[in-house]
Write a protein that holds these residues in place. Structure first.
Motif, PDB file in Angstrom:
ATOM      1  N   ARG A 250       0.804  -1.223   0.000  1.00  0.00           N
ATOM      2  CA  ARG A 250       0.000   0.000   0.000  1.00  0.00           C
ATOM      3  C   ARG A 250       0.839   1.277   0.000  1.00  0.00           C
ATOM      4  NH1 ARG A 250      -3.833   0.878   4.956  1.00  0.00           N
ATOM      5  NH2 ARG A 250      -1.851   1.284   5.931  1.00  0.00           N
ATOM      6  N   ASP A 251       1.922   1.325   0.766  1.00  0.00           N
ATOM      7  CA  ASP A 251       2.676   2.566   0.918  1.00  0.00           C
ATOM      8  C   ASP A 251       3.836   2.721  -0.061  1.00  0.00           C
ATOM      9  OD1 ASP A 251       1.021   3.360   3.024  1.00  0.00           O
ATOM     10  OD2 ASP A 251       2.217   2.239   4.476  1.00  0.00           O
ATOM     11  N   LEU A 252       4.035   1.745  -0.939  1.00  0.00           N
ATOM     12  CA  LEU A 252       5.127   1.838  -1.899  1.00  0.00           C
ATOM     13  C   LEU A 252       4.801   2.835  -3.010  1.00  0.00           C
ATOM     14  CD1 LEU A 252       6.166  -1.900  -2.341  1.00  0.00           C
ATOM     15  CD2 LEU A 252       7.207  -0.168  -0.900  1.00  0.00           C
ATOM     16  N   THR A 253       5.832   3.506  -3.513  1.00  0.00           N
ATOM     17  CA  THR A 253       5.639   4.452  -4.611  1.00  0.00           C
ATOM     18  C   THR A 253       6.169   3.902  -5.923  1.00  0.00           C
ATOM     19  OG1 THR A 253       7.717   5.541  -4.078  1.00  0.00           O
ATOM     20  CG2 THR A 253       5.701   6.472  -3.114  1.00  0.00           C
ATOM     21  N   SER A 254       6.854   2.756  -5.859  1.00  0.00           N
ATOM     22  CA  SER A 254       7.339   2.117  -7.082  1.00  0.00           C
ATOM     23  C   SER A 254       7.211   0.604  -6.946  1.00  0.00           C
ATOM     24  CB  SER A 254       8.790   2.511  -7.359  1.00  0.00           C
ATOM     25  OG  SER A 254       9.609   2.080  -6.295  1.00  0.00           O
ATOM     26  N   CYS A 255       7.219  -0.078  -8.072  1.00  0.00           N
ATOM     27  CA  CYS A 255       7.070  -1.526  -8.099  1.00  0.00           C
ATOM     28  C   CYS A 255       8.287  -2.184  -7.444  1.00  0.00           C
ATOM     29  CB  CYS A 255       6.921  -2.005  -9.539  1.00  0.00           C
ATOM     30  SG  CYS A 255       6.874  -3.796  -9.707  1.00  0.00           S
ATOM     31  N   PRO A 256       8.075  -3.110  -6.485  1.00  0.00           N
ATOM     32  CA  PRO A 256       9.212  -3.744  -5.834  1.00  0.00           C
ATOM     33  C   PRO A 256       9.993  -4.665  -6.774  1.00  0.00           C
ATOM     34  CG  PRO A 256       7.170  -4.733  -5.085  1.00  0.00           C
ATOM     35  CD  PRO A 256       6.810  -3.577  -5.952  1.00  0.00           C
ATOM     36  N   LYS A 257       9.391  -5.054  -7.879  1.00  0.00           N
ATOM     37  CA  LYS A 257      10.040  -5.974  -8.812  1.00  0.00           C
ATOM     38  C   LYS A 257      10.828  -5.232  -9.900  1.00  0.00           C
ATOM     39  CE  LYS A 257       8.892 -10.344  -9.820  1.00  0.00           C
ATOM     40  NZ  LYS A 257       7.991 -11.383  -9.850  1.00  0.00           N
ATOM     41  N   CYS A 258      10.157  -4.304 -10.596  1.00  0.00           N
ATOM     42  CA  CYS A 258      10.800  -3.657 -11.745  1.00  0.00           C
ATOM     43  C   CYS A 258      11.237  -2.222 -11.471  1.00  0.00           C
ATOM     44  CB  CYS A 258       9.877  -3.690 -12.956  1.00  0.00           C
ATOM     45  SG  CYS A 258       8.382  -2.709 -12.768  1.00  0.00           S
ATOM     46  N   GLY A 259      10.735  -1.612 -10.387  1.00  0.00           N
ATOM     47  CA  GLY A 259      11.147  -0.261 -10.032  1.00  0.00           C
ATOM     48  C   GLY A 259      10.381   0.854 -10.717  1.00  0.00           C
ATOM     49  N   LEU A 260       9.398   0.523 -11.577  1.00  0.00           N
ATOM     50  CA  LEU A 260       8.616   1.562 -12.238  1.00  0.00           C
ATOM     51  C   LEU A 260       7.714   2.280 -11.238  1.00  0.00           C
ATOM     52  CD1 LEU A 260       7.563  -0.202 -15.548  1.00  0.00           C
ATOM     53  CD2 LEU A 260       9.234   1.629 -15.270  1.00  0.00           C
ATOM     54  N   SER A 261       7.427   3.537 -11.533  1.00  0.00           N
ATOM     55  CA  SER A 261       6.597   4.343 -10.649  1.00  0.00           C
ATOM     56  C   SER A 261       5.175   3.804 -10.587  1.00  0.00           C
ATOM     57  CB  SER A 261       6.556   5.792 -11.135  1.00  0.00           C
ATOM     58  OG  SER A 261       5.680   6.550 -10.336  1.00  0.00           O
ATOM     59  N   ARG A 262       4.601   3.885  -9.399  1.00  0.00           N
ATOM     60  CA  ARG A 262       3.214   3.475  -9.204  1.00  0.00           C
ATOM     61  C   ARG A 262       2.258   4.509  -9.784  1.00  0.00           C
ATOM     62  NH1 ARG A 262       0.629   2.622  -3.200  1.00  0.00           N
ATOM     63  NH2 ARG A 262      -1.512   2.346  -3.868  1.00  0.00           N
ATOM     64  N   TRP A 263       2.727   5.760  -9.839  1.00  0.00           N
ATOM     65  CA  TRP A 263       1.889   6.865 -10.267  1.00  0.00           C
ATOM     66  C   TRP A 263       2.179   7.238 -11.707  1.00  0.00           C
ATOM     67  CZ3 TRP A 263      -1.326   6.597  -6.576  1.00  0.00           C
ATOM     68  CH2 TRP A 263      -0.905   6.391  -5.266  1.00  0.00           C
ATOM     69  N   LYS A 264       1.202   7.841 -12.370  1.00  0.00           N
ATOM     70  CA  LYS A 264       1.383   8.277 -13.763  1.00  0.00           C
ATOM     71  C   LYS A 264       2.469   9.338 -13.838  1.00  0.00           C
ATOM     72  CE  LYS A 264      -2.773   7.165 -16.106  1.00  0.00           C
ATOM     73  NZ  LYS A 264      -3.722   7.516 -17.103  1.00  0.00           N
TER      74      LYS A 264
ATOM     75  N   THR B 295       3.970  12.325 -16.415  1.00  0.00           N
ATOM     76  CA  THR B 295       3.634  13.125 -17.593  1.00  0.00           C
ATOM     77  C   THR B 295       4.776  13.083 -18.601  1.00  0.00           C
ATOM     78  OG1 THR B 295       4.560  15.155 -16.695  1.00  0.00           O
ATOM     79  CG2 THR B 295       2.238  14.708 -16.206  1.00  0.00           C
ATOM     80  N   LYS B 296       4.563  13.666 -19.769  1.00  0.00           N
ATOM     81  CA  LYS B 296       5.593  13.689 -20.813  1.00  0.00           C
ATOM     82  C   LYS B 296       6.824  14.469 -20.372  1.00  0.00           C
ATOM     83  CE  LYS B 296       2.361  13.062 -24.561  1.00  0.00           C
ATOM     84  NZ  LYS B 296       1.717  13.616 -25.740  1.00  0.00           N
ATOM     85  N   LYS B 297       6.633  15.363 -19.403  1.00  0.00           N
ATOM     86  CA  LYS B 297       7.751  16.160 -18.893  1.00  0.00           C
ATOM     87  C   LYS B 297       8.375  15.528 -17.650  1.00  0.00           C
ATOM     88  CE  LYS B 297       5.755  20.393 -20.662  1.00  0.00           C
ATOM     89  NZ  LYS B 297       5.186  21.704 -20.368  1.00  0.00           N
ATOM     90  N   ASN B 298       8.116  14.234 -17.450  1.00  0.00           N
ATOM     91  CA  ASN B 298       8.646  13.463 -16.316  1.00  0.00           C
ATOM     92  C   ASN B 298       8.230  14.001 -14.949  1.00  0.00           C
ATOM     93  OD1 ASN B 298       9.848  11.464 -17.819  1.00  0.00           O
ATOM     94  ND2 ASN B 298      11.781  12.566 -17.989  1.00  0.00           N
TER      95      ASN B 298
END
Length: 148
Positions: free
Chosen positions: A85-99, A101-104
């Motif tokens: 619940r409190d993670l901000t990125s995937c524990p496996k691949c490291g990608l962000s949990r949140w969207k 934008t094109k400007k990062n």
């Protein structure tokens, strides 16, 4: 169901041992000596109950804890579904949990992926209530030539 299987296949293609472990975990009996339900079938039944009656997440977690207490020692039902619940990125691949934008720029509280679940049976019942619609839905089956 097909999409889910294809998604699982794509996810575990690189690591078949992980998939084997996943399947073994899902096929465990719900508790020692249980022959009627597996860990997966028990969770699916409870999720259907949650969706059908509009349970909140907190109510569902409380129910998991209470049902787990009622089951015999050695039961496999998880006591919480909020491990990440409190993670901000995937524990496996490291990608962000949140969207992002094109400007990062990370858009907090806007999830990258959302899984929507709806029970299909009520929709099928509504679709087959109409005689005209039900004829359209079954025409492919009725129009086939049955040669034995």
């Amino acid at each position: 169901m097909v999409d889910m299987c294809e998604g699982a296949h794509e996810h575990f293609t690189e690591n078949p041992e992980e998939f084997k472990k996943f399947v073994e975990e899902a096929e465990k009996p719900l508790y020692p000596g249980c022959h009627k339900h597996t860990k997966l079938s028990g969770l699916v039944k409870l999720y259907n109950l949650k969706a059908r009656h509009g349970m909140t997440d907190n109510c569902f977690v409380d129910m998991l804890i209470e049902v787990g207490d009622l089951l015999p020692i050695g039961q496999e039902l998880p006591s919480s579904m909020k491990k990440y619940r409190d993670l901000t990125s995937c524990p496996k691949c490291g990608l962000s949990r949140w969207k992002v934008t094109k400007k990062n720029v990370v858009k907090k509280e806007v999830p990258t992926k959302v899984l929507w679940y709806f029970p299909p049976i009520p929709k099928f019942k509504r679709m087959f209530k109409s005689l005209e619609t039900s004829k359209s839905l079954t025409c492919h089956s009725e129009a086939q030539i049955k040669d034995g």
